[in-house]
Structures are given as C-alpha cells and as structure tokens.
Scaffold this active site. Structure first.
Site, PDB file in Angstrom:
ATOM      1  N   SER A 190       0.840  -1.189   0.000  1.00 55.56           N
ATOM      2  CA  SER A 190       0.000   0.000   0.000  1.00 55.56           C
ATOM      3  C   SER A 190       0.876   1.240   0.000  1.00 55.56           C
ATOM      4  O   SER A 190       2.106   1.153   0.005  1.00 55.56           O
ATOM      5  CB  SER A 190      -0.898   0.008   1.245  1.00 55.56           C
ATOM      6  OG  SER A 190      -0.106   0.111   2.419  1.00 55.56           O
ATOM      7  N   LYS A 191       0.227   2.395   0.002  1.00 56.24           N
ATOM      8  CA  LYS A 191       0.973   3.649  -0.033  1.00 56.24           C
ATOM      9  C   LYS A 191       1.895   3.808   1.171  1.00 56.24           C
ATOM     10  O   LYS A 191       2.940   4.433   1.071  1.00 56.24           O
ATOM     11  CB  LYS A 191       0.000   4.828  -0.105  1.00 56.24           C
ATOM     12  CG  LYS A 191      -0.699   4.956  -1.456  1.00 56.24           C
ATOM     13  CD  LYS A 191      -1.607   6.161  -1.491  1.00 56.24           C
ATOM     14  CE  LYS A 191      -2.281   6.292  -2.849  1.00 56.24           C
ATOM     15  NZ  LYS A 191      -3.198   7.453  -2.896  1.00 56.24           N
TER      16      LYS A 191
END
Length: 472
Positions: free
Chosen positions: A240-241
């Site tokens: 994920s980010k």
C-alpha cells in the site's frame, strides 16, 4: 490453438506496480507460446475513469516495453453488446428481472450481518411473475445461478478450487439503468476477444467462480485461469501507499530502468532456481506458469535498487545517456538540465559515463554525479569540499596548475603521472593533492576518478577551475 492473453486495467488510477507485474506475466506467457496479448481498458465506471489514467496506463506499458497486439479495446464502447447477451439469457430463461428495491437489499444485508452470514441476495424475484412488479421500479437483470452442487475452477496456479453454489447468489448482469456490471462485461469481452488464458491477481479468484457460471449459462468455453499471488510490503501486509507503493510513472521518475524493473517484477512470485538476472529473450524463454507460486511476494526497495544498479553498471553508455533524457521531463529541474545538455556537454557526458555508472544505483544518481559537467564557474563548493581547501591545499593546487598546464598531451594517464610526480616532489601523499583537486574540479568530495574528471573536462576548463580555487 493460438494463445490469447489480455491485460484489462480499470482507468481509475495510474498503473500500479501490481498491475504492471500482471501485464508482464501476460506478456511473457503470450511471447513464450507464440500467442498474443491484448489490452482492454475497463472503463465502465464512468464516474471514476479518467483520460489521464488511461494515458498513464498506456504510457507505463509502453515505457516498460510491454507492447500489446491489435487495437486497444474500450469496454464502455461495447455496452450494447453486453446488454444483448444479458437479454439473450433472459429470453432463454437463464436470467430474470429483479425488482428488489435498494431498501429491500439493505434489509437483506442487515439481516445477514445480524445472523452472521455473508450478505447474499435471497432470490425473491427468481421465480416470480414480472406482472407482480411494483410500479415505478426499474428492474435489474440477474443470472439464474445454479443453487445446488459446486462450481470448480481448475486454476493453473492455485490448483483445483471448489466453491459451493449456495455461496454464490444470483449476480446482477445489467443494472437498472441498462449498464452492464463488471462481472458480466468481462465474460462477454473475453469471449468475443478470443481470450484463451486469463492471468490476473488472486483477489479475483472468487470472481472466477461467478464468471464460470456465466460462461456455462451461455454455453461458452471457460478460458484457462491463473490467479497469481498478491504483492505485499516488507512487513507481510498487502502493498500500500504506506509501504511506498507507487505508480509505474513514479518509478520512472525515481530513475529506475524499465529493463531492471521488468527483471525485478518477474521475480516477484515466479522463480527460476536461484537465478536473478535475465535478458528479455531469456525471460521469455524461461517463463512458465508452473514456476508461479501461491504465496504472496514481498516488495523490497533495497533489492530493486540493487537490481537497478546491476543494470546500470552493465548498460551501454549511450543507453544511459538516453535514460537520462527519458527521466528529465519527469523531475523538478529536468527542463533546466536538458537545456544545459549542449552537444559538447553530451559528448563529455558519454565520455564520463564509465566512471559515473560504477557508483550509481539509479539514473538520478547518474544525473547527480554528472553535475560537475553542468556546473558554471566560479564553481559552487559544498561544505565538505570547502573544508579540504586549506591554504596548504591551495598551494598544492597552484603547483598542480603549473605542472598540468605543461603537459603536452591531455589525458587521464598523463594527468595521473603529473599529479603523482608533483606529490613526490612536494614530499606529500597523493591524497593530499588529489582530494583538493577533486574539490576544485567538482565542488564535492566524491566523483568519478579524478584523472578521468580532468580528461572529461578538458585542458581549458580544468585549468580554469583549478586557478579559481588556487586564487591564481
């Protein structure tokens, strides 16, 4: 049979790294089998799909060298075909109109949650006469799915996957506004495009069972299915980010070579013994679905950087100059650097590349290392380099200026001999002269070999920079 794979991204965001790997696996399998890879943009979500995302996806695939066959297919443009197939199922009694209201669907979900069941449509319109339809409610069209038995997906990666049909409700094919659902459109498109092998993320595995039911209702052959593992971060959680997950265009801007990123991505979830590095032809020759594992792969930026550094060190020098040109439009100071790359500076850059690439892990490192070529006099000297320019060091530089100016031939070899001779004449260690010399020529304490720097800068510029710091 000609193998046909497809990459089918939704243009609701840029091409993320997981999508890039999916595209790569599809491309490799098509190349390995002498088949084709098609590109389909799944843009049926009109609110979230953007032209910018479509452009970024196409640009990202092109940069990675993953060319596709034929024209790009846009799913939204095929909406009438999707509706036609749904109406066909309706006419054959394999689908039905459902008039359940949004409020009724909400009640079904609430009851399922209260009873600890997965939310499922309860089939209340499955066998009812449409004459009972409430006034003013536009119906959806639902598949009349099998309620007993099980649906089997013989997956090339995950193995035999069995899902009880009681867990698969009557999915919507057409919404009340006549637009197709993703699940239905994918089946129709894959069939019409002649797709023989569907290779995608394991998060679509449940979709495979639902789509298999649509195929069977239509009497169409089900493509071979391969659901590849997801990519996780170093901590084992889905990438994920917060792990630094980026779109492909950002890896480009960070200075990764497309061939290095391809090589790194192919090893995420696919193994070929302990081998790490593959040329494109070797990758195509070696790739097979049997080598794809079931466990999630872990993305490691340190490893990617090491792979990229390997490719930079082994790349042709002209290829790296082209890589610098490629990345400049994507970095903040790129336009100014591009303007400074005159034909003369480009020649110097190519000459300096063997020394630059030995230290570099990214193209940005190459650009940073080449800064001394772009610098204008008087040279800006950083704090560490400035600390080397003592009065004694400036005296060394003055003597070096005279000795270097007297060289009949300007070359790295000649400069090496001249600096060593001056060090010996002054009873000093080589570093006592070479370190201030590097500071004077580059404004830094690190650079390619100092004699190579002299050679690349040339006689006039080198002597001028030395004179500036020697205060001649």
């Amino acid at each position: 049979m000609t193998v046909v794979t497809r990459f089918a991204p939704s243009p609701t965001g840029f091409l993320h790294i997981g999508g890039a790997r999916t595209a790569l696996f599809n491309w490799l399998y098509a190349k390995k089998t002498g088949g084709q890879m098609l590109l389909r943009i799944e843009d049926t979500d009109r609110q979230r799909s953007t032209t910018e995302a479509i452009g970024a996806i196409i640009d990202g695939l092109t940069w990675l060298g993953l060319e596709w066959d034929g024209q790009t297919i846009y799913q939204f443009a095929r909406a009438e075909r999707h509706a036609e197939v749904a109406r066909q199922l309706l006419a054959e009694g394999k689908a039905y109109y459902c008039y359940a209201t949004p409020e009724e669907l909400d009640e079904m979900r609430a009851l399922a949650m209260k009873e600890g069941r997965p939310p499922r449509y309860d089939g209340r319109w499955r066998d009812r006469d449409p004459s009972e339809a409430p006034a003013g409610v536009k119906p959806v069209i639902r598949l009349k799915a099998r309620q007993d038995g099980e649906t089997v997906v013989n997956d090339e990666v995950q193995g035999r996957v069995v899902i009880p049909n009681k867990d698969l409700d009557d999915l919507v094919l057409l919404r009340s506004d006549g637009t197709p659902t993703y699940m239905h459109a994918v089946v129709v498109d894959d069939h019409d495009m002649g797709v023989t092998h569907v290779i995608r993320g394991v998060d679509h595995l449940t979709n495979a069972a639902r789509q298999t039911q649509i195929y069977e209702a239509l009497g169409w052959s089900v493509p071979s299915m391969s659901h590849i593992p997801l990519i996780h971060g170093p901590d084992g959680a889905k990438l994920s980010k917060r792990h630094g997950a980026l779109g492909v265009e950002q890896y480009r801007a960070l200075g990764y070579l497309p061939e290095a990123l391809r090589n790194y991505l192919v090893r995420l979830g696919w193994s070929q013994g302990d081998r790490e590095f593959f040329s494109t032809d070797e990758m195509i020759s070696a790739f097979d679905l049997s080598g794809v594992g079931r466990s999630p792969a872990r993305f490691d930026f340190v490893k990617l950087e090491a792979v990229n550094g390997h490719y930079i060190r082994h790349a042709d020098d002209a290829r790296l100059v082209a890589a610098i040109d490629d990345v400049l439009p994507h970095i903040p100071d790129g336009a100014a650097i591009q303007a400074a790359l005159t034909p003369e500076v480009r020649t110097q850059l190519l000459k300096a590349m063997p020394g630059l690439k030995e230290r570099a892990k990214t193209v940005l490192d190459l650009i940073d290392g080449a800064g001394f070529l772009l610098a204008q006099r008087p040279l800006a000297v950083d704090d560490k380099a400035s600390a080397l320019l003592s009065e004694e060091a400036r005296g060394h530089l003055g003597a070096l200026h005279a000795r270097l100016a007297a060289m009949p031939e300007w070359s790295a070899t000649a400069a090496d001999a001249a600096v060593r001779a001056e060090a010996e004449a002054r009873g000093a260690k080589l570093g006592a002269l070479a370190q201030p010399l590097r500071a004077a020529l580059t404004g830094r304490t690190t650079s390619p070999g100092i004699f190579d720097v002299l050679d690349v800068l040339g006689r006039e510029e080198s002597l001028a920079r030395i004179a500036d710091q020697a205060r001649l």
